[in-house]
Design a protein around this motif. Structure first.
Motif, PDB file in Angstrom:
ATOM      1  N   ALA A   1       0.832  -1.200   0.000  1.00 26.91           N
ATOM      2  CA  ALA A   1       0.000   0.000   0.000  1.00 26.91           C
ATOM      3  C   ALA A   1       0.864   1.246   0.000  1.00 26.91           C
ATOM      4  O   ALA A   1       1.958   1.264   0.576  1.00 26.91           O
ATOM      5  CB  ALA A   1      -0.914   0.004   1.220  1.00 26.91           C
ATOM      6  N   VAL A   2       0.360   2.293  -0.635  1.00 27.97           N
ATOM      7  CA  VAL A   2       0.983   3.615  -0.594  1.00 27.97           C
ATOM      8  C   VAL A   2       0.017   4.551   0.113  1.00 27.97           C
ATOM      9  O   VAL A   2      -1.160   4.643  -0.262  1.00 27.97           O
ATOM     10  CB  VAL A   2       1.289   4.148  -2.008  1.00 27.97           C
ATOM     11  N   VAL A   3       0.492   5.227   1.151  1.00 24.12           N
ATOM     12  CA  VAL A   3      -0.313   6.197   1.893  1.00 24.12           C
ATOM     13  C   VAL A   3       0.297   7.575   1.674  1.00 24.12           C
ATOM     14  O   VAL A   3       1.477   7.792   1.947  1.00 24.12           O
ATOM     15  CB  VAL A   3      -0.353   5.868   3.399  1.00 24.12           C
ATOM     16  N   VAL A   4      -0.522   8.508   1.181  1.00 24.18           N
ATOM     17  CA  VAL A   4      -0.049   9.860   0.894  1.00 24.18           C
ATOM     18  C   VAL A   4      -0.533  10.806   1.985  1.00 24.18           C
ATOM     19  O   VAL A   4      -1.724  10.831   2.305  1.00 24.18           O
ATOM     20  CB  VAL A   4      -0.563  10.347  -0.475  1.00 24.18           C
TER      21      VAL A   4
ATOM     22  N   GLY B   1       6.285   6.635  -8.881  1.00 22.29           N
ATOM     23  CA  GLY B   1       5.867   5.699  -9.924  1.00 22.29           C
ATOM     24  C   GLY B   1       6.188   4.248  -9.619  1.00 22.29           C
ATOM     25  O   GLY B   1       5.295   3.385  -9.651  1.00 22.29           O
ATOM     26  N   PRO B   2       7.448   3.913  -9.314  1.00 21.10           N
ATOM     27  CA  PRO B   2       7.779   2.511  -9.020  1.00 21.10           C
ATOM     28  C   PRO B   2       7.040   1.961  -7.800  1.00 21.10           C
ATOM     29  O   PRO B   2       6.703   0.773  -7.760  1.00 21.10           O
ATOM     30  CB  PRO B   2       9.294   2.568  -8.772  1.00 21.10           C
ATOM     31  N   LYS B   3       6.792   2.819  -6.809  1.00 24.75           N
ATOM     32  CA  LYS B   3       6.076   2.358  -5.610  1.00 24.75           C
ATOM     33  C   LYS B   3       4.624   2.012  -5.949  1.00 24.75           C
ATOM     34  O   LYS B   3       4.088   0.995  -5.510  1.00 24.75           O
ATOM     35  CB  LYS B   3       6.110   3.433  -4.520  1.00 24.75           C
ATOM     36  N   LEU B   4       3.984   2.874  -6.748  1.00 23.82           N
ATOM     37  CA  LEU B   4       2.598   2.607  -7.135  1.00 23.82           C
ATOM     38  C   LEU B   4       2.499   1.401  -8.063  1.00 23.82           C
ATOM     39  O   LEU B   4       1.512   0.657  -8.017  1.00 23.82           O
ATOM     40  CB  LEU B   4       1.994   3.837  -7.817  1.00 23.82           C
ATOM     41  N   ALA B   5       3.499   1.209  -8.894  1.00 23.92           N
ATOM     42  CA  ALA B   5       3.476   0.073  -9.825  1.00 23.92           C
ATOM     43  C   ALA B   5       3.423  -1.253  -9.079  1.00 23.92           C
ATOM     44  O   ALA B   5       2.832  -2.230  -9.556  1.00 23.92           O
ATOM     45  CB  ALA B   5       4.701   0.129 -10.735  1.00 23.92           C
ATOM     46  N   GLN B   6       4.033  -1.299  -7.889  1.00 24.36           N
ATOM     47  CA  GLN B   6       4.063  -2.530  -7.094  1.00 24.36           C
ATOM     48  C   GLN B   6       2.896  -2.626  -6.111  1.00 24.36           C
ATOM     49  O   GLN B   6       2.727  -3.643  -5.447  1.00 24.36           O
ATOM     50  CB  GLN B   6       5.377  -2.595  -6.304  1.00 24.36           C
TER      51      GLN B   6
ATOM     52  N   SER C   1      -0.827   9.145 -15.171  1.00 24.92           N
ATOM     53  CA  SER C   1      -0.222   7.989 -15.840  1.00 24.92           C
ATOM     54  C   SER C   1       0.358   6.975 -14.862  1.00 24.92           C
ATOM     55  O   SER C   1       0.637   5.828 -15.239  1.00 24.92           O
ATOM     56  CB  SER C   1       0.878   8.459 -16.800  1.00 24.92           C
ATOM     57  N   LEU C   2       0.520   7.374 -13.583  1.00 24.94           N
ATOM     58  CA  LEU C   2       1.076   6.454 -12.583  1.00 24.94           C
ATOM     59  C   LEU C   2       0.021   5.491 -12.038  1.00 24.94           C
ATOM     60  O   LEU C   2       0.356   4.499 -11.391  1.00 24.94           O
ATOM     61  CB  LEU C   2       1.683   7.244 -11.420  1.00 24.94           C
ATOM     62  N   LEU C   3      -1.250   5.793 -12.275  1.00 27.74           N
ATOM     63  CA  LEU C   3      -2.340   4.960 -11.756  1.00 27.74           C
ATOM     64  C   LEU C   3      -2.593   3.792 -12.698  1.00 27.74           C
ATOM     65  O   LEU C   3      -2.448   3.914 -13.912  1.00 27.74           O
ATOM     66  CB  LEU C   3      -3.610   5.802 -11.603  1.00 27.74           C
ATOM     67  N   HIS C   4      -2.999   2.655 -12.129  1.00 29.85           N
ATOM     68  CA  HIS C   4      -3.255   1.470 -12.956  1.00 29.85           C
ATOM     69  C   HIS C   4      -4.475   0.722 -12.432  1.00 29.85           C
ATOM     70  O   HIS C   4      -4.914   0.913 -11.290  1.00 29.85           O
ATOM     71  CB  HIS C   4      -2.030   0.558 -12.994  1.00 29.85           C
ATOM     72  N   SER C   5      -5.018  -0.142 -13.244  1.00 30.44           N
ATOM     73  CA  SER C   5      -6.311  -0.779 -12.953  1.00 30.44           C
ATOM     74  C   SER C   5      -6.262  -1.771 -11.799  1.00 30.44           C
ATOM     75  O   SER C   5      -7.310  -2.196 -11.309  1.00 30.44           O
ATOM     76  CB  SER C   5      -6.843  -1.489 -14.202  1.00 30.44           C
ATOM     77  N   GLU C   6      -5.071  -2.139 -11.340  1.00 30.06           N
ATOM     78  CA  GLU C   6      -4.970  -3.080 -10.218  1.00 30.06           C
ATOM     79  C   GLU C   6      -5.016  -2.368  -8.869  1.00 30.06           C
ATOM     80  O   GLU C   6      -4.966  -3.009  -7.822  1.00 30.06           O
ATOM     81  CB  GLU C   6      -3.664  -3.882 -10.318  1.00 30.06           C
TER      82      GLU C   6
ATOM     83  N   CYS D   1      -9.261   2.052 -11.908  1.00 31.44           N
ATOM     84  CA  CYS D   1      -9.013   1.627 -10.523  1.00 31.44           C
ATOM     85  C   CYS D   1     -10.329   1.315  -9.815  1.00 31.44           C
ATOM     86  O   CYS D   1     -11.392   1.828 -10.181  1.00 31.44           O
ATOM     87  CB  CYS D   1      -8.297   2.732  -9.741  1.00 31.44           C
ATOM     88  N   LYS D   2     -10.243   0.500  -8.779  1.00 29.93           N
ATOM     89  CA  LYS D   2     -11.399   0.289  -7.901  1.00 29.93           C
ATOM     90  C   LYS D   2     -11.477   1.476  -6.946  1.00 29.93           C
ATOM     91  O   LYS D   2     -10.516   1.775  -6.242  1.00 29.93           O
ATOM     92  CB  LYS D   2     -11.251  -1.007  -7.103  1.00 29.93           C
ATOM     93  N   ILE D   3     -12.620   2.166  -6.914  1.00 35.12           N
ATOM     94  CA  ILE D   3     -12.787   3.341  -6.063  1.00 35.12           C
ATOM     95  C   ILE D   3     -13.510   2.932  -4.785  1.00 35.12           C
ATOM     96  O   ILE D   3     -14.609   2.372  -4.835  1.00 35.12           O
ATOM     97  CB  ILE D   3     -13.586   4.449  -6.774  1.00 35.12           C
ATOM     98  N   VAL D   4     -12.882   3.200  -3.665  1.00 28.72           N
ATOM     99  CA  VAL D   4     -13.499   2.943  -2.364  1.00 28.72           C
ATOM    100  C   VAL D   4     -14.020   4.278  -1.844  1.00 28.72           C
ATOM    101  O   VAL D   4     -13.283   5.261  -1.782  1.00 28.72           O
ATOM    102  CB  VAL D   4     -12.492   2.328  -1.376  1.00 28.72           C
ATOM    103  N   SER D   5     -15.293   4.322  -1.485  1.00 25.24           N
ATOM    104  CA  SER D   5     -15.963   5.578  -1.156  1.00 25.24           C
ATOM    105  C   SER D   5     -15.322   6.305   0.020  1.00 25.24           C
ATOM    106  O   SER D   5     -15.087   5.723   1.084  1.00 25.24           O
ATOM    107  CB  SER D   5     -17.436   5.304  -0.834  1.00 25.24           C
ATOM    108  N   ALA D   6     -15.079   7.605  -0.172  1.00 22.52           N
ATOM    109  CA  ALA D   6     -14.551   8.430   0.920  1.00 22.52           C
ATOM    110  C   ALA D   6     -15.567   8.552   2.049  1.00 22.52           C
ATOM    111  O   ALA D   6     -15.195   8.690   3.220  1.00 22.52           O
ATOM    112  CB  ALA D   6     -14.192   9.813   0.385  1.00 22.52           C
ATOM    113  N   GLN D   7     -16.860   8.502   1.700  1.00 20.20           N
ATOM    114  CA  GLN D   7     -17.888   8.581   2.737  1.00 20.20           C
ATOM    115  C   GLN D   7     -17.797   7.390   3.691  1.00 20.20           C
ATOM    116  O   GLN D   7     -18.146   7.497   4.863  1.00 20.20           O
ATOM    117  CB  GLN D   7     -19.285   8.630   2.104  1.00 20.20           C
ATOM    118  N   ASP D   8     -17.302   6.258   3.175  1.00 19.16           N
ATOM    119  CA  ASP D   8     -17.162   5.093   4.044  1.00 19.16           C
ATOM    120  C   ASP D   8     -16.040   5.277   5.061  1.00 19.16           C
ATOM    121  O   ASP D   8     -16.052   4.650   6.119  1.00 19.16           O
ATOM    122  CB  ASP D   8     -16.922   3.834   3.209  1.00 19.16           C
TER     123      ASP D   8
END
Length: 670
Positions: free
Chosen positions: A351-354, A404-409, A427-432, A455-462
């Motif tokens: 996971a990447v946490v920003v 980029g490399p962190k998100l790719a993994q 461009s760094l985002l991917h469908s996985e 990408c799979k979107i998980v609701s911010a309201q959740d």
């Protein structure tokens, strides 16, 4: 009310037993000679009946068809309730529920676990699914192996939920659930005919319930620490600076309403965490949600920190009880809960946490505890290095070459920033990737880009929902009604942010409404309406004279008529309301609907210091002014809290400073 489970073993036995009860569950699966005629005989009884037909250990289509046939016969025969298991085939549940609705028969959707009591979040999910299936009443019966199991079941009880702790550990709890809000509990006809583990006979149940009632009358408390028969209203708040944007009031007030708990949850604007905690204590709050920028400061002020709050050094939830403030941190549940609910595997994930704030740190801790490895990313790595080192995280900047490399993994991306602008190159985002953005108040560029990338979107309201569910449980000692709270937030979002076109100032006499109102209107091109002065102008006599000659009731009628008139106006203005305007529930509704309402809080000492020596206040024109102020404050504060969009303490603040804080918070040109 006691519902007696009747198990036969014959139709004749059931008919004989029905003469001695007023509410019964007919266990059709346990009556050996039951046929269509027997069903008609039983359900023609004047006794209110629940039709139940439990499945065998291994059901087949033929057995399910037989169960459905019996339930439909019971419905057509006059059953008051029909009980259908949550695990029954979906089409069977639908047909039974539709038949029940047409016949005016209420639906119980039930779940049984004869091995264990699930954890709180799982129980909340099961209860929510029962209600989503169209249940008028959700019934959960789980095997209790410990006192903690029993308490989790008791916490589920409300007017739409029957929660049974099965087994020897749960015997006494069966007698308490009605006093905690459940519509009924279950008992056997006698001690020899129990239909479930831990079920006692009806006579013993009656005695146990009488003892529970006596405990209530004697002032004893339940395991929840509350009076079992009646609870005093509770006050809760969310505090931060700013706090105007928070949707937590919609979340928690929906929960309170769903469980029939009298009280209110409101926004409290503060200067710092110490002031917020002082004000919360003075107001008599039960609990406090803490948002930016007070979480870390609050952790140093409470008496005790629990769990994640201690590890993170930040508290987003404070429970105030018996003079003690205890800090918790539920932010992590806002990350792990929605991801797990969306089917995202956390164990072994990358996971990447920003972000660098308290929410990002809570997200890291929650993901690590769920078995994920985490990379922390931030514009300035120096802000996250110490925390990342402490918790064994990698770090990187938001530069594409590093991120980029962190998100790719990675399979999970969690954003804990406060911006809705783009900060990650699309461009760094991917469908996985599963993407969870904590920014729930408006759409963000990240979510838009993530959708475009598949990408799979998980609701911010959740995020708001899941961290709030645990906070609600801590505040109320009741299981949170997840679906009702979710709908509360959705309704608030659909309504959009409340506009501060007409601003109403409410609060006790002497809290400074007139002085603050004057400074709010100075330079803003708004008119100040003084309600008491306007009533005097219309009536041609002073308020004190109206009270003396025509009584308080007449004054309240005039007050309500004026507020209704003001609510219908289209222009922008500030209105200083009389202290008792909230006593009429219709006025509270007008304030909620037509005004941006600000509660100016002043405690007993400040009120007495400002108005105690004056005799022109009709309600204080008596020898014991302190007692009069105390009584009025207790009588009104829940109503002030219910009516307000924002509260602010007036202690140690000038009217000018208070006006500046309000104007800045709501974006009023001043």
């Amino acid at each position: 009310m006691i519902c007696v489970s009747l198990i036969g073993p014959t139709v004749r036995d059931c008919l004989a037993q029905l003469k001695e009860v007023s509410l019964a569950e007919i266990r059709m699966d346990l009556i050996s000679d039951l046929d269509e005629g027997g069903v008609k005989k039983i359900f023609s009884s004047p006794v209110k009946l629940i039709a139940t037909c439990r499945p065998k250990d291994k059901e087949n289509k033929q057995q399910n068809a037989r169960r459905e046939q019996l339930l439909l016969l019971a419905i057509s025969g006059g059953a008051a309730f029909v009980d259908i298991e949550l695990e029954s085939p979906a089409e069977m549940r639908r047909r039974v529920a539709e038949a029940a609705k047409k016949a005016g028969c209420k639906v119980i959707v039930s779940h049984h676990d004869f091995e264990k009591t699930p954890m709180r979040q799982e129980l909340a999910g099961i209860k929510a699914r029962c209600l989503e299936e169209g249940a008028d009443v959700a019934k959960l019966a789980c095997m209790a192996r410990s006192e903690e199991d029993v308490q989790r079941m008791l916490d589920l009880c409300d007017p739409r939920t029957v929660a049974i702790a099965m087994g020897p550990m749960g015997v006494e709890a069966r007698a308490k659930i009605v006093s905690l809000g459940s519509p009924f509990t279950f008992a056997a006809f006698d001690e020899k005919s129990a239909a479930a583990p831990g079920q006692v006979g009806r006579e013993r149940m009656e005695k146990m319930m009488q003892e529970t009632g006596k405990a209530a009358r004697d002032g004893k408390t339940t395991e929840n620490g509350e009076h079992p028969a009646s609870r005093t209203p509770i006050l809760l708040a969310v505090s931060g600076n700013p706090v105007h944007h928070s949707q937590s009031p919609a979340l928690h007030n929906a929960g309170l309403a769903s469980l029939g708990i009298e009280g209110a949850y409101f926004r409290l604007l503060g200067g710092d965490a110490a002031e917020v905690l002082r004000t919360a204590r003075a107001m008599g709050l039960r609990g406090l949600s803490v948002t930016s920028p007070f979480k870390e400061e609050m952790a140093h002020l409470v008496h005790e920190l629990n769990g994640a709050a201690r590890e993170l050094g930040a508290a987003n939830t404070v429970v105030l009880e018996k003079g003690k403030a205890v800090g918790y941190n539920t932010d992590g549940l806002g990350v792990s809960g929605p991801l797990a609910a969306a089917g995202v595997s956390l164990s072994g994930a990358r996971a990447v946490v920003v972000g660098s704030g308290g929410a990002a740190k809570a997200a890291v801790l929650a993901l690590q505890k769920a078995g994920a490895s985490v990379v922390m990313a931030n514009r300035t790595v120096a802000k996250i290095e110490a925390f990342a080192k402490k918790f064994g995280c990698e770090t990187c900047t938001l530069e594409p070459a590093e991120l980029g490399p962190k998100l790719a993994q990675a399979s999970i991306l969690v954003s804990c920033t406060s911006t809705h602008e783009r900060f990650i190159e699309p461009s760094l985002l991917h469908s996985e990737l599963a993407v969870l953005d904590a920014h729930y108040t408006k759409p963000t560029a990240l979510v838009a880009d993530a959708k475009a990338a598949g990408c799979k979107i998980v609701s911010a309201q959740d995020w708001l929902l899941y961290q709030g569910l645990e906070a609600f449980r801590l505040f109320t000692k009741r299981e949170a009604p997840a679906e009702a709270m979710r709908q509360g937030v959705l309704s608030a979002q659909q309504a959009g942010p409340k506009q501060a076109n007409k601003i109403a100032l409410i609060g006790m006499m002497g809290c400074g409404k007139s002085a603050v109102g004057k400074r709010l209107t100075d330079g803003a091109g708004l008119r100040l309406v003084e309600m008491d002065a306007e009533i005097e102008r219309k009536a041609g006599r002073r308020v004190a004279e109206i009270f003396e000659k025509e009584g308080e009731a007449k004054f309240r009628q005039m007050e309500s008529a004026l507020l209704s008139e003001l609510a219908g106006r289209k222009d922008k203005f500030v209105v200083s309301c009389g202290g008792g305007v909230v006593l009429d529930e219709r006025n509270v509704e007008l304030l909620q609907t037509h005004f941006y309402t600000v509660w100016l809080w002043a405690d007993e000492e400040d009120i007495l210091a400002r108005v105690g020596s004056k005799t022109s206040r009709p309600l204080l024109n008596r020898p014991d002014k302190r007692e009069a102020v105390r009584r009025l404050l207790e009588e009104r504060k829940v109503r002030y809290a219910s009516a307000c969009d924002l509260a602010i303490s007036t202690q140690n603040r000038t009217p000018k400073k208070i006006a500046e804080m309000i104007a800045h918070e709501i974006g009023l040109a001043n």
